[in-house]
Design an enzyme around this catalytic site. Structure first.
Site, PDB file in Angstrom:
ATOM      1  N   GLU A   1      -3.020  15.345   0.309  1.00 47.58           N
ATOM      2  CA  GLU A   1      -2.762  14.330   1.257  1.00 47.58           C
ATOM      3  C   GLU A   1      -2.405  14.679   2.625  1.00 47.58           C
ATOM      4  O   GLU A   1      -1.831  14.077   3.290  1.00 47.58           O
ATOM      5  CB  GLU A   1      -2.117  13.118   0.759  1.00 47.58           C
TER       6      GLU A   1
ATOM      7  N   GLU B   1      -7.687  10.144  -6.635  1.00 49.30           N
ATOM      8  CA  GLU B   1      -6.915   9.024  -7.085  1.00 49.30           C
ATOM      9  C   GLU B   1      -7.435   7.686  -7.119  1.00 49.30           C
ATOM     10  O   GLU B   1      -7.436   7.087  -5.825  1.00 49.30           O
ATOM     11  CB  GLU B   1      -5.529   9.134  -6.150  1.00 49.30           C
TER      12      GLU B   1
END
Length: 615
Positions: free
Chosen positions: A203, A277
């Protein structure tokens, strides 16, 4: 009765040598056969996971990633197989896991890949069960984990710039990857192992402070022998800045927004789409409610994702536990960080082969030891004119203190107003001559010290690291303890004696053998350590500790740190893995800050507290 000859006792020396030679040759042949079989299996693997069209392929055949995250470091090793079998029983084909740098290198240059941290054993287990693996080695992992998995000793450098190409950071990453990557290279698909993809950092698009950083991490992986498909993962807002050339971009979310999918398709056309995710739950913060994301809410989203032909990874499939002091803190959109709870589990439906649990009989505390009487079991204290933050204390081979509590003491000669100047990280119990006064934290930064005897008095601040922020742009500011001056009547205090209370196993073992424990017939003082014995009369089973008459602290079972408890909730129980118990007496030590009713209760089910639906 005729006696039978005892074969082998009358062999000649030549015969013995001949037999030994036969055994040796047989062993060599068996080894070579096994090696050849593995080599044939490896050579028969035509092509690993590829992303050259709108559909993944594996062995040049269409492949859907149906993944789930289980972190080996959050699950007792004795239960790894149980958890992975449950994953496979749900129809998933891929395991994803992070790698926590801070556990694998607790001190600079000191590496641990054994026992609970035996990553290679975890990979071999996944392979033996027929699961593929997507490895997410970091170095930053977020994961609601202290400092996002980065080791706290990095912060000893006052100029440190985490997740950038700052030389002090890249040198540390290179040193860690030198140890880590050589352990996983042989477990790649091309080598006959289960790893079909490797993630480049985590991320980064929401952080994005250095355009050279992601290329550096990518090259750090490739140069050490990573050959499988590379991935990045970001939420919608991070996709613009989180990618790196040569790595497939994937997306993270909980609620499906088709515009986000179109955006991903726009920046990466004709590529397979993976929800790296899919958030099947949400984290909890101390003092808030327990978040629940129901199956009824999940099913239509997962169904739509699959209808769109996308691959998916459930984050988490099984959450596990933030044992010890490993839970992180949240600091996005709020005035001050809020620490996360010990549990990381999401409720799942009952599955076959459910682990039996037991509500053991309550145990009664039989001994106590005050914090003040435990101090001689700590490392040599530091004398310093100014406060020194936790990470820069000269302990743990000059790697500083990472977790737990730090005690700062100085002498005062007057009453007045004590002001923390917001330099307490994160929460301090304040004492004058060992008498509790109040708590200072982010909300309460000032208090009036009480009147007392004239002359010198000892001011003590027991400062707790409640967990470092794991996500956002404040990672460089996560030093703990006292990070600046504390003022009394607007004048900085000085001449401190500082003690590290990181509560490592060695410290807990020294406590147990101490002759200073006192009977509960003598009134305990707080903070203090409280000891009990849990007797297990059969094969140990999982259980959950309940402490309704206690306020805040830490629980240790047979020297292992179960994690933090706090009466403000939402979490009201602590998980005790059966493999951490043994038949007979088990030692329970509770560090408690302020109160106890002298009993420890047990339950067969966790209590995560009052709930609120994930919005």
């Amino acid at each position: 009765m005729e006696r039978l000859p005892m074969v082998g006792l009358r062999l000649s020396l030549k015969q013995r040598y001949f037999l030994l030679l036969c055994f040796a040759v047989g062993a060599i042949i068996a080894y070579q056969f096994a090696r050849n079989r593995l080599e044939v299996e490896r050579m028969s693997r035509v092509e690993g996971l590829m992303a050259n069209s709108s559909q993944f392929t594996l062995e040049r055949k269409p492949f859907h990633i149906l993944g789930g995250s289980i972190h080996y470091f959050r699950v007792p090793r004795g239960y790894w197989e149980d958890r992975l079998l449950k994953m496979k029983a749900c129809g998933l084909n891929t395991l994803t896991t992070y790698v926590p740098w801070n556990l694998h290198e607790p001190e600079r240059g000191v590496f641990n890949f054994e026992d609970q941290l035996d990553l290679e054993a975890y990979l071999r287990l996944a392979a033996s069960l027929g699961l593929w693996v997507i490895l997410r080695p970091g170095p930053y992992i977020c994961a609601e984990w202290d400092l996002g998995g980065l080791p706290s000793w990095l912060l000893r450098d006052q100029n440190m710039k985490l997740r950038t190409t700052y030389p002090g950071f890249t040198a540390a990453v290179n040193s860690f990857f030198n140890q880590l990557i050589k352990k996983v290279v042989s477990h790649q698909y091309s080598k006959g192992g289960p790893i079909i993809a490797v993630q480049v950092e985590n991320e980064y698009g929401s952080f994005a402070r250095d355009e050279d950083y992601m290329p550096f991490i990518k090259e750090a992986l490739l140069s050490r022998g990573i050959t499988e498909l590379l991935l990045t993962s970001d939420n919608r807002d991070g996709l613009r800045h989180g990618g790196v050339k040569g790595a497939l971009e994937t997306i993270n979310f909980q609620k499906l927004n088709l515009n986000d999918i179109k955006y991903l398709d726009g920046i990466q056309p004709n590529k397979p789409k993976l929800v790296m995710e899919y958030w099947s739950g949400w984290f909890d913060l101390w003092g808030d409610l327990h978040h629940v994301y129901t199956a009824e809410d999940m099913i239509p989203v997962v169904t739509e994702i699959l209808k769109l032909g996308m691959s998916i990874n459930l984050y988490m499939f099984h959450g596990g536990t933030n044992f010890g002091f490993m839970s992180g803190a949240f600091a996005v959109g709020i005035p001050a960080p809020k620490p996360m709870v010990t549990s990381y589990a999401q409720p799942l439906p009952e599955l076959p082969s459910h682990q039996e649990r037991r509500a053991y009989q309550p145990v009664v505390i039989h001994q106590h030891l005050s914090l003040w009487d435990s101090l001689h079991f700590t490392d040599k204290p530091l004398k310093s004119e100014k406060p020194v933050n936790m990470e820069n204390l000269p302990v743990n081979n000059n790697n500083g203190q990472s977790y737990g509590y730090t005690l700062y003491e100085t002498t005062i000669t007057s009453k007045g107003i004590l002001n923390s100047k917001n330099n307490i990280r994160d929460r301090a119990l304040v004492f004058v001559d060992k008498h509790f006064v109040a708590v200072l934290d982010y909300k309460t930064q000032e208090l009036a010290l009480p009147d007392g005897k004239k002359g010198k008095r000892t001011l003590s601040l027991l400062v707790e690291n409640c967990g470092r922020v794991n996500y956002g742009k404040t990672l460089d500011d996560q030093r703990k303890g006292l990070v600046g001056d504390i003022e009394l009547n607007k004048r900085p205090l000085c001449d401190f004696i500082i003690r590290s209370l990181d509560m490592k196993p060695g410290f807990v073992n020294r406590l147990e053998s101490s002759g200073h424990w006192m009977s509960m017939r003598q009134r305990p003082s707080f903070p203090g350590f409280f000891q009990a014995r849990l007797y297990v009369n059969s094969f140990p089973k999982d259980t959950f500790i309940k402490l309704p008459g206690w306020s805040k602290g830490v629980v240790f079972i047979n020297g292992k740190n179960l994690g933090r408890f706090w009466s403000i909730g939402p979490q009201q129980t602590l998980y005790v893995p059966g493999p951490w118990l043994h038949k007979g007496d088990n030692q329970v030590i509770v560090f408690e800050e302020q109160e106890t009713d002298g009993k420890i209760l047990f339950a067969t089910s966790p209590d995560y507290g009052m709930t609120v639906d994930v919005q």
